[in-house]
Design an enzyme around this catalytic site. Structure first.
Site, PDB file in Angstrom:
ATOM      1  N   LYS A   1      -2.169  -3.301  -5.290  1.00  0.00           N
ATOM      2  CA  LYS A   1      -3.123  -2.962  -4.234  1.00  0.00           C
ATOM      3  C   LYS A   1      -4.524  -2.838  -4.832  1.00  0.00           C
ATOM      4  CE  LYS A   1      -3.917   0.526  -0.613  1.00  0.00           C
ATOM      5  NZ  LYS A   1      -3.407   1.758   0.028  1.00  0.00           N
TER       6      LYS A   1
ATOM      7  N   SER B   1      -2.890   1.393   4.905  1.00  0.00           N
ATOM      8  CA  SER B   1      -3.877   0.636   4.177  1.00  0.00           C
ATOM      9  C   SER B   1      -3.297  -0.297   3.121  1.00  0.00           C
ATOM     10  CB  SER B   1      -4.866   1.584   3.499  1.00  0.00           C
ATOM     11  OG  SER B   1      -4.249   2.382   2.508  1.00  0.00           O
TER      12      SER B   1
ATOM     13  N   SER C   1       0.221   4.988   4.674  1.00  0.00           N
ATOM     14  CA  SER C   1      -0.288   3.700   4.199  1.00  0.00           C
ATOM     15  C   SER C   1       0.698   2.858   3.417  1.00  0.00           C
ATOM     16  CB  SER C   1      -1.550   3.921   3.348  1.00  0.00           C
ATOM     17  OG  SER C   1      -2.629   4.307   4.152  1.00  0.00           O
TER      18      SER C   1
END
Length: 475
Positions: A79, A154, A178
């Protein structure tokens, strides 16, 4: 799609060990996949091929010399928020587009020490404060199962990249869902560990609502990755000792599991509920006693209290550091948070008090009544556009019910308040529009093994066929 694209990490290790597949050759397969998906899914913030090729060649040598480590040669998605030394780390913001990470996040160190090959940097929304994945810097990341629909956020780029076949493992982080939101919408497994199970970066020690965690297409790979990531790191003084999770689990004979389909949310879609109930039947078939309990939480209050707590710890101070001259560079959802930061100050105390109240109710209705685990859906609907803007459209209508657009469709935030609870997100099938659905498996504080035992049995029951004989049409 190459026949090897969707190999699991466990399968890769078996083939590397046997010499029937070389890490460098496999990396080239995934690099082609990564390049191809960018024209459709758009989940790459960066692809670092040269350093990955060097690591893959080293992994090949280690396998031939009998020096292979736990994840030797396995490509991994990182990420963008998760720092890798020398990689850009703008947090999807034009304001910080030139920022570069100065050191690795502790979990990146652990991946490298285990022989994994980080090569693909996945998109996230600006400052990771949205449940979808779009920004001015990276554009819109679509869902490989249905490009017009949300991949979540996210950690949406991580979920989308897993679903697109970019790699079998990915990192995520979770401060309001997330990891679990994109795991549900992309049909993968994700784990929100209890705070302290994984090392955090220095200065994040008081940010207990937010944790890093693994994401993977298969349950076995999730166990493999969690066992690598967990435990102490020299740069973190809050990390708990860790006993590796078992890689084999027995059935659920006699285990009592409680469930509440949607924590009292009125807008649970019929297809989400259908898939959840089918998954629960699968657990009954594995020997569990599964019973519904009456959990009806004020989810609007939970969302507000959690967000206020996050503002008090992190968001407001961070937003106030952005100069007024840069405000036009921000996405609408970040400008909205920045405007809130200028209003009345907020406190972390309501978060602590509400978490205690929620825990007492769970103790009275679940843990204190002999249930070992609790299950609910992850989201109430999959009808979420990839570019949904909760500032431009503050309310949604889902299953005939008005729902607040920012977090009102999520069933995840309560378990960020209850941040010592382990929560494992597992896929339950496809919705009527072809987007995956998921459930959350929850256990009492620090009882990690129970959620993994339940998830292992869910995987063995086969009620979800995602990445077994169902694959995203966009790939």
């Amino acid at each position: 799609m190459n026949d090897n694209t969707y190999l699991s990490a466990s399968e890769l290790l078996t083939r590397f060990r046997a010499g029937s597949l070389d890490p460098a050759d496999y990396l080239e397969t995934l690099l082609a996949t990564a390049k191809r998906q960018q024209a459709t899914v758009n989940c790459a913030a960066g692809i670092f091929a040269d350093e990955a090729r060097e690591r893959a060649r080293e992994s090949g040598r280690r396998w031939r010399e009998g020096r292979a480590r736990a994840l030797e040669g396995v490509p991994v998605i990182i990420k963008e928020e998760t720092a890798v030394k020398g990689w850009p780390r703008p947090l999807a913001s034009l304001v910080f587009k030139d920022k570069v990470a100065a050191e690795n996040h502790p979990i990146v160190d652990k991946l490298l020490e285990a022989g994994a090959i980080p090569y693909f940097q996945a998109t996230n929304p600006e400052f990771c404060v949205l449940g979808h994945t779009w920004s001015k810097l990276y554009g819109v990341t679509g869902n490989p199962w249905s490009l017009a629909h949300s991949c979540g956020g996210s950690s949406g780029g991580s979920g989308a990249a897993l679903a697109a076949g970019v790699a079998p493992l990915a990192t995520g982080s979770d401060m309001a869902g997330s990891i679990r939101i994109p795991s549900s919408l992309c049909g993968v497994y994700g784990y929100k560990p209890p705070f302290g199970r994984l090392a955090c970066t220095p200065t994040d020690e008081y940010f207990a609502q937010a944790v890093e965690g693994p994401m993977a297409r298969s349950f076995d790979d999730l166990v493999l990755m969690q066992n690598v990531l967990a435990g102490p790191h020299p740069n973190s003084y809050t990390t708990l000792p860790f006993t590796p999770l078992p890689t084999e689990y027995g059935d659920l004979q006699g285990m009592r599991i409680a469930y509440s389909p949607a924590l009292g949310h009125a807008a649970l879609a019929p297809d989400v509920q259908r898939n959840l109930l089918r998954a629960l039947e699968g657990l009954r078939g594995r020997g569990a006693v599964v019973e519904e309990v009456d959990i009806r939480w004020d989810l609007e209050q939970i969302n507000k209290v959690l967000l206020d707590g996050l503002r008090a710890i992190f968001v407001d101070e961070f937003m106030n550091d952005i100069p007024d001259a840069d405000a036009d560079k921000l996405c609408s959802y970040v400008r909205h948070l920045r405007d809130q930061a200028k209003d009345a100050p907020v406190s972390i105390m309501p978060s602590a008090l509400l978490a205690q109240q929620l825990h007492r109710e769970m103790q009275a209705k679940v843990w204190g009544r002999g249930y070992a685990a609790f299950i609910c859906a992850t989201l109430v609907s999959t009808q979420l556009p990839a570019d949904q803007d909760p500032v431009a459209q503050a309310m949604l209508e889902l299953d005939g019910q008005p729902v607040e657009a920012y977090l009102g469709w999520c069933l995840t935030p309560a378990f960020n308040l209850l941040n010592r609870y382990p929560v494992l997100a597992a896929p339950t099938g496809l919705s009527d529009i072809g987007v995956p659905t998921g459930m959350q498996i929850v256990a009492n504080a620090y009882d990690d093994e129970t959620v993994f035992r339940v998830a292992a049995n869910h995987a063995r029951a086969g009620s979800s066929r995602l990445f077994v004989d169902q694959f995203p049409p966009a790939c």
